[in-house]
Scaffold this motif. Structure first.
Motif, mmCIF file in Angstrom:
data_model
loop_
_atom_site.group_PDB
_atom_site.id
_atom_site.type_symbol
_atom_site.label_atom_id
_atom_site.label_comp_id
_atom_site.label_asym_id
_atom_site.label_seq_id
_atom_site.Cartn_x
_atom_site.Cartn_y
_atom_site.Cartn_z
ATOM 1 N N ALA A 31 52.448 46.682 69.216
ATOM 2 C CA ALA A 31 53.106 45.383 69.088
ATOM 3 C C ALA A 31 54.604 45.513 69.362
ATOM 4 O O ALA A 31 55.193 44.685 70.068
ATOM 5 C CB ALA A 31 52.873 44.822 67.685
ATOM 6 N N ALA A 32 55.221 46.540 68.800
ATOM 7 C CA ALA A 32 56.665 46.738 68.977
ATOM 8 C C ALA A 32 57.015 46.955 70.441
ATOM 9 O O ALA A 32 57.931 46.315 70.974
ATOM 10 C CB ALA A 32 57.123 47.926 68.137
ATOM 11 N N PHE A 33 56.274 47.836 71.113
ATOM 12 C CA PHE A 33 56.589 48.134 72.511
ATOM 13 C C PHE A 33 56.380 46.901 73.387
ATOM 14 O O PHE A 33 57.157 46.665 74.329
ATOM 15 C CB PHE A 33 55.743 49.306 72.998
ATOM 16 N N ALA A 34 55.345 46.125 73.099
ATOM 17 C CA ALA A 34 55.108 44.917 73.882
ATOM 18 C C ALA A 34 56.253 43.920 73.694
ATOM 19 O O ALA A 34 56.739 43.324 74.666
ATOM 20 C CB ALA A 34 53.772 44.282 73.470
ATOM 21 N N LEU A 35 56.690 43.748 72.457
ATOM 22 C CA LEU A 35 57.783 42.810 72.182
ATOM 23 C C LEU A 35 59.102 43.288 72.775
ATOM 24 O O LEU A 35 59.900 42.472 73.272
ATOM 25 C CB LEU A 35 57.922 42.608 70.672
ATOM 26 N N PHE A 36 59.348 44.582 72.723
ATOM 27 C CA PHE A 36 60.589 45.115 73.296
ATOM 28 C C PHE A 36 60.646 44.811 74.792
ATOM 29 O O PHE A 36 61.707 44.505 75.333
ATOM 30 C CB PHE A 36 60.687 46.616 73.061
ATOM 31 N N GLN B 179 66.697 41.866 70.313
ATOM 32 C CA GLN B 179 66.233 40.535 69.926
ATOM 33 C C GLN B 179 64.951 40.583 69.086
ATOM 34 O O GLN B 179 64.558 39.568 68.498
ATOM 35 C CB GLN B 179 65.987 39.677 71.171
ATOM 36 N N THR B 180 64.291 41.729 69.060
ATOM 37 C CA THR B 180 63.031 41.853 68.327
ATOM 38 C C THR B 180 63.297 42.299 66.895
ATOM 39 O O THR B 180 64.015 43.275 66.662
ATOM 40 C CB THR B 180 62.106 42.878 69.015
ATOM 41 N N ALA C 187 55.708 42.963 62.833
ATOM 42 C CA ALA C 187 54.651 42.871 61.826
ATOM 43 C C ALA C 187 53.716 41.700 62.109
ATOM 44 O O ALA C 187 52.489 41.824 62.003
ATOM 45 C CB ALA C 187 55.269 42.746 60.438
ATOM 46 N N ALA C 188 54.303 40.565 62.489
ATOM 47 C CA ALA C 188 53.487 39.389 62.776
ATOM 48 C C ALA C 188 52.589 39.623 63.971
ATOM 49 O O ALA C 188 51.402 39.255 63.956
ATOM 50 C CB ALA C 188 54.390 38.173 63.027
ATOM 51 N N ARG C 189 53.120 40.246 65.034
ATOM 52 C CA ARG C 189 52.312 40.518 66.221
ATOM 53 C C ARG C 189 51.180 41.480 65.897
ATOM 54 O O ARG C 189 50.078 41.359 66.449
ATOM 55 C CB ARG C 189 53.207 41.097 67.326
ATOM 56 N N SER D 228 62.315 52.490 59.928
ATOM 57 C CA SER D 228 63.207 51.539 60.578
ATOM 58 C C SER D 228 62.610 51.131 61.923
ATOM 59 O O SER D 228 61.596 51.685 62.365
ATOM 60 C CB SER D 228 64.587 52.159 60.817
ATOM 61 N N LYS D 229 63.270 50.176 62.562
ATOM 62 C CA LYS D 229 62.828 49.741 63.891
ATOM 63 C C LYS D 229 62.960 50.880 64.898
ATOM 64 O O LYS D 229 62.146 50.993 65.819
ATOM 65 C CB LYS D 229 63.635 48.516 64.333
#
Length: 225
Positions: free
Chosen positions: A13-18, A25-26, A32-34, A48-49
């Motif tokens: 999810a994190a990599f997709a949003l980045f 901006q993420t 967490a929601a994704r 951490s992020k």
């Protein structure tokens, strides 16, 4: 303790949003929601992020350390080469995630610093192992060896990340053959002309023979006139 499935969902999810909206901006809440979990679950999995960018770094460091610790007394340089191979194959197995990370570390200074710190951990492991085994009998030699292995590994990895290298494992074998040519015989007795080293590889014999020939040719005794 967060299970591996949740960690993987959070990482994906994190990599997709980045990629979609940028690293800065993420937010953790977005990730967490994704992933379909709560913010608390995220922080149970990652501190951490930044940590989510390198989800397996610590376990990989442990795997490399364990490989070096388990090396036979006379393994020397080949054990270090195998440690570097563990790192490379991990990146290759990550596939597109590794390439997303590469793009992020090129544009986000904090992540670039984190990446450099991780690289220095591997370098320190290799240096300490070489020094503990008396490879070359000189701390400077151990430092040079560790630098050479990490530099060769990073060169091959960057080519693959940039989609330049056709066969990264073949390139790795060739790069490490150069390292072995420079350092492979250094752990032997002082009066030895050469040392034969063996390390495991999944590559075809035809793929590794050129590198082996280079090592053997360099080790041939001089002809007396």
């Amino acid at each position: 303790m967060v299970n591996e499935s949740s960690r993987e969902r959070l990482t994906a999810a994190a990599f997709a949003l980045f990629e979609e909206q940028g690293y800065e901006q993420t937010t953790v809440e977005d990730i967490a929601a994704r992933a379909g979990v709560g913010r608390t679950t995220f922080f149970r999995a990652f501190g951490s992020k930044d940590d989510v960018i390198f989800p397996h770094h610590e376990s990989l460091v442990v795997a490399v350390r364990d490989r070096l610790t388990a090396a036979a007394p006379d393994a020397g340089v080949p054990a270090i080469v195998e440690g570097a191979r563990l790192v490379l194959t991990h990146y290759l197995d990550e596939g597109d995630l590794a390439r997303v990370r590469y793009r992020l570390t090129r544009t986000v200074p904090a992540l670039r610093h984190r990446e450099i710190s991780g690289m220095q951990q591997y370098q320190r492991l290799f240096r300490e192992f070489a020094a503990s085994r008396g490879i070359g009998g000189d701390p400077l030699h151990a430092e040079l060896l560790a630098n050479a292995v990490v530099t060769a590994h990073n060169y091959v990895l960057r080519r693959w990340l940039r989609e330049v290298g056709a066969d990264p494992l073949d390139e790795f074998d060739r790069a490490m053959a150069d390292v072995l040519r420079l350092f492979g015989g250094s752990a032997g007795a002082a009066d030895e002309r050469a040392a034969v080293v063996v390390f495991r590889t999944t590559r075809d014999l035809d793929a590794v023979l050129p590198g082996i020939r280079l090592v053997l040719e360099d080790a041939r005794p001089e002809t007396l006139s």
